[in-house]
Design an enzyme around this catalytic site. Structure first.
Site: not given
Length: 478
Positions: A325-327, A478
């Site tokens: 999800w963060h990247g 993000f």
């Protein structure tokens, strides 16, 4: 428009005055003002992506109504999966398409074939991960019959795009935010004053702590091959305080700004660097995302039911998805995997719920055991942050190998005493305020008003003295 910008310093008072002195007698007009202000706020980055935000909002609004009114299970599933698929599809195209294309290209090259993969030349719409999760939770809750669909489009659109939380959270729930949007709001001086204090503390975290730590963290990470092991450790610690000051600073400003409008947002940070184990850390770091994954991923997967192996499987899935999800980079996946590994012993030995209260809640000083546990947890967290900050996997392992070299015990190449002093002062203030929602919430209330205003003035002076040029917030990417 950045929270730490001159433009926002003009924007916020204008909206505040219109909100409380012009539209305060009509809730519908007041909410319409919030919606227009939110779209204007978002358009200041790139006006074209406002249309994507509106489309996502319309999709979930109509899908929610169709799901609720249909008695046909297949029709309910159709609207549910239509919303889920399109929302995740947009997120996948804008955020992950190039990652999967490049990964496939690298995999094929392992077998000796060279291919030219097509990639998208687009920028990532700011805040898409956050407002997509707002819509997903809303539709899921309607489908599970936990809430009713919102019929007023403006109220629902404010829930999705409310400007304090639009680009970097916290990730709100319809059950918490929508009732506040629909309820008549009356100006509360104490709530607004508390909001201003939290904004001040958030600006201090961002401008004084995060941005000044970023100068040295970037210097060290961007040229890590030429620094000693001790300096690389210092760089990783500086990044740990950079990302904490940056993201929790944004959250404080968001929560404080929202209080000015009589709306309470979910707490997103609760002094995570005082955690005594990694489970406590994740109960205190990015709380809205952690609870979102617990409610909409961990529990649907089976949660803690089904035995220890099911718990372990579900925990690893949640941490890996959280990393992704963060990247769109393997470094984030490794970061998520590391945190899952840290969590594993606590889960196996049923120790993951041991520390529910903040450290030294009933005393002024921690025990030696607590200090030891905090240092171990902080060290593990800093090590994982190396993967979060590194440009790629190779860079991360190069950085780590540089740390574990003969120069680890040498004197660091850089000795920024001013930044180190600021971090120490910051952590002292965090410690003194650790029992509250944020450090300044009740600090000095037992003393005369002169003391409090002196403290506020000193913080403002320090912000202006140590402020660098305007820096974007890390979580915008993000």
């Amino acid at each position: 428009m950045l929270f730490n910008s001159f433009n926002f310093a003009l924007f916020l008072p204008v909206v505040f005055i219109l909100y409380w002195f012009v539209t305060n007698k009509n809730l519908k007009i007041q909410n319409a003002l919030l919606l227009i202000s939110s779209y204007f706020f978002y358009s200041c980055w790139d006006w074209r992506f406002v249309f994507l935000l509106i489309f996502s909002t319309l999709l979930d609004y109509f899908s929610g109504i169709q799901i609720e009114k249909s008695n046909n299970p297949n029709e309910r599933k159709f609207w549910f999966w239509l919303s889920i698929t399109i929302n995740l599809g947009f997120l996948g195209v804008f955020k992950y398409f190039n990652f999967f294309a490049d990964s496939l290209k690298d995999l094929i090259s392992v077998f000796g074939f060279q291919v030219n993969m097509w990639s998208l030349k687009v920028i990532l719409p700011i805040g898409i991960s956050f407002y997509t999760f707002h819509g997903l939770s809303y539709v899921i809750d309607i489908y599970k019959k936990r809430i009713n669909a919102e019929k007023n489009f403006i109220d629902y659109a404010v829930f999705v795009s409310y400007f304090p939380l639009l680009v970097a959270g916290p990730i709100e729930r319809a059950t918490h935010l929508l009732p506040q949007i629909k309820k008549k709001r009356i100006f509360n001086y104490d709530q607004a004053a508390d909001g201003l204090r939290q904004i001040l503390w958030g600006l201090f975290k961002k401008i004084v702590i995060a941005d000044n730590c970023a100068v040295y963290a970037n210097m060290i990470f961007n040229d890590s091959a030429h620094y000693s092991g001790s300096t690389l450790v210092m760089g990783a610690v500086f990044f740990a305080f950079q990302i904490y000051g940056d993201f929790s600073g944004y959250s404080d400003i968001a929560l404080g700004t929202s209080r000015l409008f009589g709306i309470e947002l979910l707490q997103n940070f609760s002094f995570p660097y005082f955690s005594r184990d990694i489970a406590e850390f994740w109960r205190r770091w990015h709380i809205s995302l952690t609870t979102w994954f617990k409610d909409y991923l961990y529990i649907p997967l089976g949660g803690s039911r089904g035995g220890k192996w099911v718990q372990i499987r579900n925990t690893f899935i949640v941490f890996l998805v959280s990393g992704f999800w963060h990247g769109a980079n393997w470094t984030f996946i490794i970061w998520g995997l590391l945190n899952a590994i840290y969590f594993l012993p606590l889960l196996i030995f049923n120790k993951n719920r041991d520390h529910l209260e903040i450290i030294a809640y009933k005393s002024n000083w921690p025990s030696f055991r607590e200090i030891f546990l905090v240092l171990i947890t902080f060290g593990l967290t800093v090590f994982a942050w190396i993967f979060f900050r590194a440009n790629n996997i190779h860079h991360a392992f190069q950085y780590i190998s540089g740390i574990f070299s003969k120069s680890l015990f040498s004197i660091p190449d850089l000795r920024p005493r001013d930044v180190i002093s600021l971090i120490i002062i910051f952590m002292i203030m965090e410690w003194l305020g650790r029992r509250n929602k944020y450090a300044l919430e009740k600090m000095g209330f037992q003393y005369h008003r002169i003391f409090r205003w002196t403290l506020y003035s000193v913080l403002l002076i320090v912000i202006f003295l140590f402020g660098t040029q305007e820096q974007e917030f890390i979580y915008f990417q993000f």
